[in-house]
Motif scaffolding. Structure first.
Motif, short mmCIF file in Angstrom:
data_model
loop_
_atom_site.label_atom_id
_atom_site.label_comp_id
_atom_site.label_asym_id
_atom_site.label_seq_id
_atom_site.Cartn_x
_atom_site.Cartn_y
_atom_site.Cartn_z
N VAL A 228 84.72 -7.87 -28.00
CA VAL A 228 84.06 -8.22 -29.27
C VAL A 228 84.24 -7.04 -30.21
O VAL A 228 83.95 -5.90 -29.86
N ASN A 229 84.72 -7.32 -31.43
CA ASN A 229 85.06 -6.24 -32.37
C ASN A 229 84.00 -5.95 -33.42
O ASN A 229 84.06 -4.93 -34.10
N GLY A 230 83.06 -6.88 -33.58
CA GLY A 230 82.03 -6.68 -34.60
C GLY A 230 80.80 -7.50 -34.27
O GLY A 230 80.87 -8.47 -33.51
N ILE A 231 79.67 -7.11 -34.85
CA ILE A 231 78.43 -7.85 -34.62
C ILE A 231 77.58 -7.83 -35.88
O ILE A 231 77.42 -6.79 -36.53
N ASP A 232 77.07 -9.00 -36.23
CA ASP A 232 76.17 -9.16 -37.37
C ASP A 232 74.76 -9.32 -36.82
O ASP A 232 74.47 -10.28 -36.09
N LEU A 233 73.87 -8.39 -37.16
CA LEU A 233 72.53 -8.33 -36.57
C LEU A 233 71.47 -9.09 -37.37
O LEU A 233 70.27 -8.88 -37.16
N THR A 234 71.89 -9.99 -38.25
CA THR A 234 70.94 -10.65 -39.14
C THR A 234 69.76 -11.27 -38.40
O THR A 234 68.61 -11.15 -38.83
N GLY A 235 70.01 -11.94 -37.28
CA GLY A 235 68.94 -12.65 -36.58
C GLY A 235 68.17 -11.84 -35.57
O GLY A 235 67.35 -12.40 -34.83
N ASP A 250 79.70 1.45 -27.83
CA ASP A 250 80.56 1.77 -26.69
C ASP A 250 82.04 1.53 -26.99
O ASP A 250 82.90 2.26 -26.50
N ASN A 251 82.35 0.49 -27.76
CA ASN A 251 83.75 0.30 -28.14
C ASN A 251 83.92 0.29 -29.66
O ASN A 251 84.83 -0.33 -30.21
N LEU A 252 83.01 0.99 -30.33
CA LEU A 252 83.09 1.21 -31.78
C LEU A 252 83.15 -0.10 -32.57
O LEU A 252 83.95 -0.25 -33.49
N LYS A 253 82.29 -1.03 -32.20
CA LYS A 253 82.22 -2.29 -32.95
C LYS A 253 81.76 -2.02 -34.38
O LYS A 253 80.94 -1.14 -34.63
N ARG A 254 82.26 -2.82 -35.31
CA ARG A 254 81.68 -2.83 -36.65
C ARG A 254 80.32 -3.50 -36.57
O ARG A 254 80.18 -4.54 -35.92
N VAL A 255 79.32 -2.95 -37.25
CA VAL A 255 77.97 -3.50 -37.22
C VAL A 255 77.52 -3.82 -38.65
O VAL A 255 77.60 -2.96 -39.53
N SER A 256 77.07 -5.05 -38.84
CA SER A 256 76.52 -5.45 -40.14
C SER A 256 75.02 -5.63 -39.98
O SER A 256 74.56 -6.36 -39.08
N ARG A 257 74.26 -4.99 -40.84
CA ARG A 257 72.80 -5.02 -40.75
C ARG A 257 72.23 -5.91 -41.85
O ARG A 257 72.84 -6.10 -42.89
N THR A 276 83.62 -8.84 -46.90
CA THR A 276 84.28 -7.57 -46.60
C THR A 276 83.68 -6.84 -45.41
O THR A 276 84.22 -5.84 -44.96
N ALA A 277 82.56 -7.35 -44.87
CA ALA A 277 81.88 -6.66 -43.78
C ALA A 277 82.75 -6.53 -42.54
O ALA A 277 82.64 -5.56 -41.79
N PHE A 278 83.61 -7.53 -42.32
CA PHE A 278 84.46 -7.51 -41.12
C PHE A 278 85.93 -7.60 -41.50
O PHE A 278 86.68 -8.43 -40.99
N LEU A 279 86.31 -6.74 -42.44
CA LEU A 279 87.71 -6.57 -42.82
C LEU A 279 88.12 -5.12 -42.58
O LEU A 279 87.34 -4.19 -42.82
N GLU A 280 89.32 -4.92 -42.11
CA GLU A 280 89.91 -3.59 -41.98
C GLU A 280 90.95 -3.43 -43.09
O GLU A 280 91.48 -4.42 -43.60
N THR A 281 91.27 -2.21 -43.45
CA THR A 281 92.28 -1.96 -44.48
C THR A 281 93.54 -1.40 -43.84
O THR A 281 93.50 -0.36 -43.18
N LYS A 282 94.65 -2.09 -44.03
CA LYS A 282 95.95 -1.61 -43.55
C LYS A 282 96.72 -1.05 -44.74
O LYS A 282 96.87 -1.72 -45.77
N THR A 283 97.19 0.17 -44.62
CA THR A 283 97.95 0.82 -45.70
C THR A 283 99.38 1.08 -45.24
O THR A 283 99.59 1.61 -44.14
#
Length: 298
Positions: A228-235, A250-257, A276-283
């Protein structure tokens, strides 16, 4: 027509990988309305159900993230069409779940469908907002483009069973991610019915997976899951959110609060922060001045 006709009660199931399994554990729990009246038995998901949902989401990620943004927008709009066709069902379920009058529940459902359409329109536009060409010192093009984070766990709002639910799911999949949704524990029926809509739309199986049950019990293994790469903690409440953030690190998940002291206002303009909360930027860098045989740059 006979007055003795038996009522046909609806059986609610999970939505995982485009299919409708019962909970692996076989457990269910009673769902009641705001006055305590029994509505249905909802499946109580287990840790195994959570793991199965992650596998389904990962399997679907390549195809969904690889689709064109325009195609994702078409598919999301199709979901809105299907929601509109089931409007009366959702009005009834929202009214029962949230203790609203039919007219107020109808307004909530209409707002949820409109919000789904709104996010469908953003799929091929968000890259222009958050991406672009960067000025650099040298003979190079330097271009930044957004890419989806991956598999995202979303803890749906506990109080807003449909408008809040749509507001946390639609932007994540619009951005190209796949989702494992943990529905509101006390009002899961609109979320489980949403699974039926998704199954009959053009959305590929596994892009959205819907689990119901005890939020803390399901969220804990998802927050610790290495795929799992990200988690939204809204609930999540404050105590649970803290525990999940620690596990997510532990695996550096993106976290949205949740937004603001009192949480999110689902009736407000949603803005783009959830997109944009779960987007990465590739350059990428590309040399300038190179000409091909036709005289064009490449």
């Amino acid at each position: 027509m006979s007055d003795n006709r038996l009522s046909v009660f609806k059986t609610y199931k999970l939505y995982v990988g485009g299919k409708f399994p019962r909970s692996e554990s076989g457990r269910v729990y009673e769902v009641t309305d705001s006055k305590g009246k029994w509505l249905a038995n909802a499946p109580q998901s287990s840790r195994k159900d959570a793991r199965d949902a992650v596998v389904a989401a990962r399997k679907a990620f390549g195809g969904w993230s690889g689709a064109t943004a325009y195609n994702r927008g078409q598919i999301l709009y199709r979901v809105a069409e299907m929601l509109e066709g089931r409007r009366e069902q959702f009005v009834r379920e929202v009214a029962e779940a949230e203790g609203l009058s039919k007219s107020k529940a109808a307004a909530v459902v209409d707002a949820a469908v409109d919000r789904w359409v709104w996010y469908a329109g953003w799929t091929d536009k968000i890259a222009q907002v958050v991406g672009g060409a960067n000025p650099v010192a040298g003979p190079f093009f330097n271009l930044s483009t957004p890419e989806p984070t991956g598999v995202v766990t979303v803890l749906a709002p506990q109080e807003s069973s449909f408008l809040g639910l749509v507001s946390v799911i639609a932007p994540v999949i619009a951005a190209g991610n796949t989702v494992v949704v943990v529905a509101s524990a006390k009002a899961p029926l609109p979320a489980l019915s949403l699974g039926e809509v998704l199954a009959t739309s053009d959305l590929p199986g596994g892009v959205v997976n819907v689990l119901s049950g005890k939020t803390a019990e399901i969220a804990a293994p998802l927050a610790a899951h290495q795929d799992v790469n990200g988690i939204d903690l809204t609930g999540a409440d404050a105590e649970l959110a803290k525990e999940l953030e620690i596990a997510a690190a532990d695996n550096l998940k993106r976290v949205s609060r949740p937004q603001g002291v009192d949480g999110d206002d689902w009736t407000a303009d949603p803005g783009t922060h959830r997109l944009t909360a779960f987007l990465e930027t590739k350059t990428v860098w590309h040399p300038t001045g190179a000409l091909g045989a036709s005289g064009s740059s490449y």
